[in-house]
Design a protein around this motif. Structure first.
Motif, PDB file in Angstrom:
ATOM      1  N   ALA A 196     -44.686 -25.499 -95.764  1.00  0.00           N
ATOM      2  CA  ALA A 196     -46.087 -25.743 -96.116  1.00  0.00           C
ATOM      3  C   ALA A 196     -46.741 -26.566 -95.017  1.00  0.00           C
ATOM      4  CB  ALA A 196     -46.194 -26.466 -97.454  1.00  0.00           C
ATOM      5  N   ILE A 197     -48.035 -26.349 -94.816  1.00  0.00           N
ATOM      6  CA  ILE A 197     -48.776 -27.062 -93.785  1.00  0.00           C
ATOM      7  C   ILE A 197     -49.279 -28.395 -94.335  1.00  0.00           C
ATOM      8  CG2 ILE A 197     -50.831 -27.019 -92.321  1.00  0.00           C
ATOM      9  CD1 ILE A 197     -50.620 -24.024 -92.225  1.00  0.00           C
TER      10      ILE A 197
ATOM     11  N   LEU B 145     -51.389 -31.186 -98.519  1.00  0.00           N
ATOM     12  CA  LEU B 145     -50.539 -30.015 -98.361  1.00  0.00           C
ATOM     13  C   LEU B 145     -51.336 -28.780 -98.759  1.00  0.00           C
ATOM     14  CD1 LEU B 145     -47.101 -31.348 -99.593  1.00  0.00           C
ATOM     15  CD2 LEU B 145     -47.654 -30.513 -97.304  1.00  0.00           C
ATOM     16  N   TYR B 146     -51.414 -27.832 -97.829  1.00  0.00           N
ATOM     17  CA  TYR B 146     -52.219 -26.628 -98.006  1.00  0.00           C
ATOM     18  C   TYR B 146     -51.381 -25.530 -98.650  1.00  0.00           C
ATOM     19  CZ  TYR B 146     -55.032 -22.550 -96.522  1.00  0.00           C
ATOM     20  OH  TYR B 146     -55.766 -21.390 -96.474  1.00  0.00           O
TER      21      TYR B 146
ATOM     22  N   ARG C  33     -40.901 -28.531 -94.361  1.00  0.00           N
ATOM     23  CA  ARG C  33     -39.975 -27.414 -94.579  1.00  0.00           C
ATOM     24  C   ARG C  33     -38.930 -27.835 -95.597  1.00  0.00           C
ATOM     25  NH1 ARG C  33     -38.114 -23.826 -89.656  1.00  0.00           N
ATOM     26  NH2 ARG C  33     -40.288 -23.212 -90.033  1.00  0.00           N
ATOM     27  N   TYR C  34     -38.594 -26.934 -96.489  1.00  0.00           N
ATOM     28  CA  TYR C  34     -37.635 -27.251 -97.542  1.00  0.00           C
ATOM     29  C   TYR C  34     -36.705 -26.058 -97.775  1.00  0.00           C
ATOM     30  CZ  TYR C  34     -41.823 -25.312 -99.752  1.00  0.00           C
ATOM     31  OH  TYR C  34     -42.923 -24.546-100.025  1.00  0.00           O
TER      32      TYR C  34
ATOM     33  N   SER D 130     -48.724 -18.959 -90.987  1.00  0.00           N
ATOM     34  CA  SER D 130     -49.210 -20.293 -91.337  1.00  0.00           C
ATOM     35  C   SER D 130     -49.376 -21.196 -90.126  1.00  0.00           C
ATOM     36  CB  SER D 130     -48.273 -20.951 -92.356  1.00  0.00           C
ATOM     37  OG  SER D 130     -46.958 -21.039 -91.859  1.00  0.00           O
ATOM     38  N   SER D 131     -48.539 -21.060 -89.114  1.00  0.00           N
ATOM     39  CA  SER D 131     -48.636 -21.947 -87.957  1.00  0.00           C
ATOM     40  C   SER D 131     -49.560 -21.407 -86.876  1.00  0.00           C
ATOM     41  CB  SER D 131     -47.246 -22.196 -87.362  1.00  0.00           C
ATOM     42  OG  SER D 131     -46.683 -20.984 -86.890  1.00  0.00           O
ATOM     43  N   LEU D 132     -50.113 -20.197 -87.047  1.00  0.00           N
ATOM     44  CA  LEU D 132     -50.958 -19.636 -85.994  1.00  0.00           C
ATOM     45  C   LEU D 132     -52.434 -20.067 -86.129  1.00  0.00           C
ATOM     46  CD1 LEU D 132     -49.370 -16.076 -85.695  1.00  0.00           C
ATOM     47  CD2 LEU D 132     -49.133 -17.988 -84.108  1.00  0.00           C
ATOM     48  N   PRO D 133     -53.205 -19.837 -87.162  1.00  0.00           N
ATOM     49  CA  PRO D 133     -52.965 -18.892 -88.252  1.00  0.00           C
ATOM     50  C   PRO D 133     -53.269 -17.441 -87.871  1.00  0.00           C
ATOM     51  CG  PRO D 133     -55.075 -19.965 -88.570  1.00  0.00           C
ATOM     52  CD  PRO D 133     -54.459 -20.595 -87.343  1.00  0.00           C
TER      53      PRO D 133
END
Length: 297
Positions: free
Chosen positions: A20-21, A27-28, A76-77, A241-244
């Motif tokens: 999650a971001i 937290l998005y 991260r989980y 998610s990391s780009l987006p």
């Protein structure tokens, strides 16, 4: 003779994970990511740890974010079958375990030139995972790693998985979207591609954005698209998610459109970046409880 008497972890215990971001202290889309995580755990036959509920996992993620004292980054989980022997059966494991970390890396806006330049992709020769496994975000990432390494070895940025029928699936850890000449944005179905949380949010937001006048796009469809049709698109971009949103300017030896970053990709990137910003009353953001755990105000 020296002998180890400790309990060793299995070489590859079954594990699912998600990310999650963390943005501006919120937290998005955590709940959407967590629901997919729990669904994948059930598919992978990994039970929740004894005495830990889904709500406790959610609280642990929020409290881990707070303990990091980071306002921006990623959480991260993992849920693992746990420590065990060297066999294949999860029955050897002592019990499932939940892990959570916070990490940061270069902020995407610091790489604006990369977005304006776009990425080059290639059709990956690496066999795609079977649909059942493609839909589970697990530690079975060897095909994904080989996809990326193959692309980078030939000076491409990413590889694109293709199914047995020659249809576009996904990148190594992102979804694909193709804008056709008639203004239709095509997203491959979630059959051999992961049901990306970010691409689903994009498809949810686009109808209103189109109605409000977003230029160059008329509709969104989710259907199969061949590599040939994808290469003839006006625009192609990757979604994660990391780009987006990352524009694609070349696929194999074929230029996408005129070979430059398209205006629709940049508009959608702006839309997604705006949606990620924390705002009052948002149902997409959960405030991290910094004050409760760290004294941060």
């Amino acid at each position: 003779m020296w002998r180890c008497t400790c309990t060793l972890p299995a070489p590859l215990p079954p594990t699912v994970f998600d990310t999650a971001i963390l943005t501006e202290g919120h937290l998005y889309q955590l709940d959407q990511h967590l629901q997919r995580f729990l669904t994948n755990a059930a598919r992978a036959n990994i039970p929740l740890p004894p005495g830990i509920s889904a709500e406790q996992m959610r609280r642990t993620i929020l409290e881990t974010a707070a303990a990091s004292c980071k306002l921006n980054g990623f959480v991260r989980y993992w849920l693992s079958a746990g420590r065990g022997g060297f066999g294949l059966s999860g029955n050897e494991c002592l019990g499932s375990a939940f892990y959570c970390i916070v990490y940061t890396h270069e902020v995407p806006d610091d790489k604006l030139d990369e977005y304006l330049r776009g990425w080059r992709v290639k059709t990956s020769p690496v066999p795609i995972k079977a649909p059942f496994f493609s839909l589970i975000k697990s530690n079975n990432y060897l095909p994904n790693a080989l996809n990326l390494m193959d692309a980078q070895a030939e000076q491409y940025d990413q590889g694109i998985f293709v199914d047995a029928d020659g249809n576009v699936s996904e990148g190594p850890n992102m979804n694909v979207a193709c804008l056709l000449e008639d203004g239709t944005l095509v997203v491959p179905p979630f059959e051999s591609a992961l049901n990306g949380i970010t691409v689903q949010r994009m498809m949810e937001l686009l109808p209103d954005a189109i109605a409000a006048g977003m230029e160059g796009i008329r509709r969104v469809e989710q259907r199969h698209i061949s590599v040939e049709e994808a290469k003839s698109s006006r625009e192609v971009f990757l979604v994660g998610s990391s780009l987006p949103i990352m524009p694609v300017v070349q696929w194999d030896t074929t230029a996408i459109g005129d070979g430059s970053v398209g205006v629709v990709a940049l508009q959608i990137r702006s839309m997604m970046r705006d949606d990620m910003k924390a705002r009052e009353g948002s149902d997409q953001h959960l405030e991290v409880p910094y004050g409760y755990l760290t004294g941060m105000m």
